[in-house]
Enzyme design. Sequence first.
Site, PDB file in Angstrom:
ATOM      1  N   ASP A  64       5.814   3.894   9.074  1.00  9.69           N
ATOM      2  CA  ASP A  64       5.309   2.583   9.479  1.00  9.69           C
ATOM      3  C   ASP A  64       4.182   2.170   8.545  1.00  9.69           C
ATOM      4  O   ASP A  64       3.717   2.961   7.724  1.00  9.69           O
ATOM      5  CB  ASP A  64       4.890   2.572  10.957  1.00  9.69           C
ATOM      6  CG  ASP A  64       3.703   3.473  11.264  1.00  9.69           C
ATOM      7  OD1 ASP A  64       3.401   4.361  10.442  1.00  9.69           O
ATOM      8  OD2 ASP A  64       3.091   3.297  12.330  1.00  9.69           O
ATOM      9  N   TYR A  66       0.654   0.985   6.655  1.00  8.88           N
ATOM     10  CA  TYR A  66      -0.725   1.456   6.674  1.00  8.88           C
ATOM     11  C   TYR A  66      -1.513   0.693   7.737  1.00  8.88           C
ATOM     12  O   TYR A  66      -1.233  -0.475   8.023  1.00  8.88           O
ATOM     13  CB  TYR A  66      -1.378   1.254   5.309  1.00  8.88           C
ATOM     14  CG  TYR A  66      -0.766   2.076   4.203  1.00  8.88           C
ATOM     15  CD1 TYR A  66      -0.735   3.474   4.265  1.00  8.88           C
ATOM     16  CD2 TYR A  66      -0.211   1.465   3.076  1.00  8.88           C
ATOM     17  CE1 TYR A  66      -0.188   4.225   3.243  1.00  8.88           C
ATOM     18  CE2 TYR A  66       0.337   2.218   2.044  1.00  8.88           C
ATOM     19  CZ  TYR A  66       0.341   3.596   2.137  1.00  8.88           C
ATOM     20  OH  TYR A  66       0.894   4.347   1.116  1.00  8.88           O
ATOM     21  N   PHE A  77       4.712   2.852   1.137  1.00 10.90           N
ATOM     22  CA  PHE A  77       3.843   3.599   0.222  1.00 10.90           C
ATOM     23  C   PHE A  77       2.955   2.710  -0.647  1.00 10.90           C
ATOM     24  O   PHE A  77       2.019   3.201  -1.280  1.00 10.90           O
ATOM     25  CB  PHE A  77       4.647   4.543  -0.686  1.00 10.90           C
ATOM     26  CG  PHE A  77       5.328   5.662   0.065  1.00 10.90           C
ATOM     27  CD1 PHE A  77       4.589   6.720   0.587  1.00 10.90           C
ATOM     28  CD2 PHE A  77       6.703   5.653   0.248  1.00 10.90           C
ATOM     29  CE1 PHE A  77       5.206   7.744   1.281  1.00 10.90           C
ATOM     30  CE2 PHE A  77       7.330   6.682   0.945  1.00 10.90           C
ATOM     31  CZ  PHE A  77       6.584   7.735   1.471  1.00 10.90           C
ATOM     32  N   HIS A 186       8.045  15.510   2.701  1.00 12.67           N
ATOM     33  CA  HIS A 186       7.267  14.281   2.565  1.00 12.67           C
ATOM     34  C   HIS A 186       6.135  14.497   1.560  1.00 12.67           C
ATOM     35  O   HIS A 186       5.582  15.596   1.472  1.00 12.67           O
ATOM     36  CB  HIS A 186       6.701  13.893   3.935  1.00 12.67           C
ATOM     37  CG  HIS A 186       6.195  12.496   3.999  1.00 12.67           C
ATOM     38  ND1 HIS A 186       4.915  12.141   3.601  1.00 12.67           N
ATOM     39  CD2 HIS A 186       6.793  11.353   4.417  1.00 12.67           C
ATOM     40  CE1 HIS A 186       4.764  10.847   3.772  1.00 12.67           C
ATOM     41  NE2 HIS A 186       5.871  10.335   4.258  1.00 12.67           N
TER      42      HIS A 186
END
Length: 228
Positions: A64, A66, A77, A186
């Site tokens: 989701d 920031y 990202f 990740h």
Amino acid sequence: MPALSNDWEVALRQEFAKEYYRRLYDTVVKEYATRVIYPPSGDIFNALHLTPLEEVKVVILGQDPYINEGEAHGLCFSVQPGIKIPPSLQNIYKELQSDLGCTIPNNGYLIKWAKQGVLLLNTVLTVRAHESFSHRGIGWEQFTDAIIKKVAEQKRPVVFLLWGAAAQKKAEMITYPEHLILKAPHPSPLSASKGFFGCRHFSKTNEFLKSHGLEEIDWQIEDVISEQ
């Protein structure tokens, strides 16, 4: 929420008509009216606006947006110029440097990737300020699953970069044999050292694209020159 004006509007028209999406729409509109929500409402669909379906060559999935002011702008990202590079993106840059020799830029603005056909898609597209995962379960997952399926249905080779357990669960939707699925932990500081570093996903992506006669991705993000 902003309307779509490219081929995604046609591809997702059936989703917009479904009951879950109407509930999602009403919930999101109410949230923006009563709380601080990120990204800005006009940026919710930036991943789709910047990367039309017919141009998608690579898919990168985030979770989701920031949660701090000025960071999220609709691409997973990625952060706006002038915002400190988040830890996961710092690790992505480190892997790019190791894999392809890219220099680490002074910003985390990934719009260059999106314009080359890299779909930078979060699986949840909105979030309350300072409350991670606060919009999980309101319907976004069903909508973004539909997006992933539309890409997976394309009868042309696409690379799916699935980082972390949540993203890797989406692999079951990707059945067309010409696609390339690359999995790694990740890039967050908690897991990057467990196999994200050294995965070489960026060079593998370009090797795959080149082998199918497609233009490679220029992964180098340039420095932003500040105005004095």
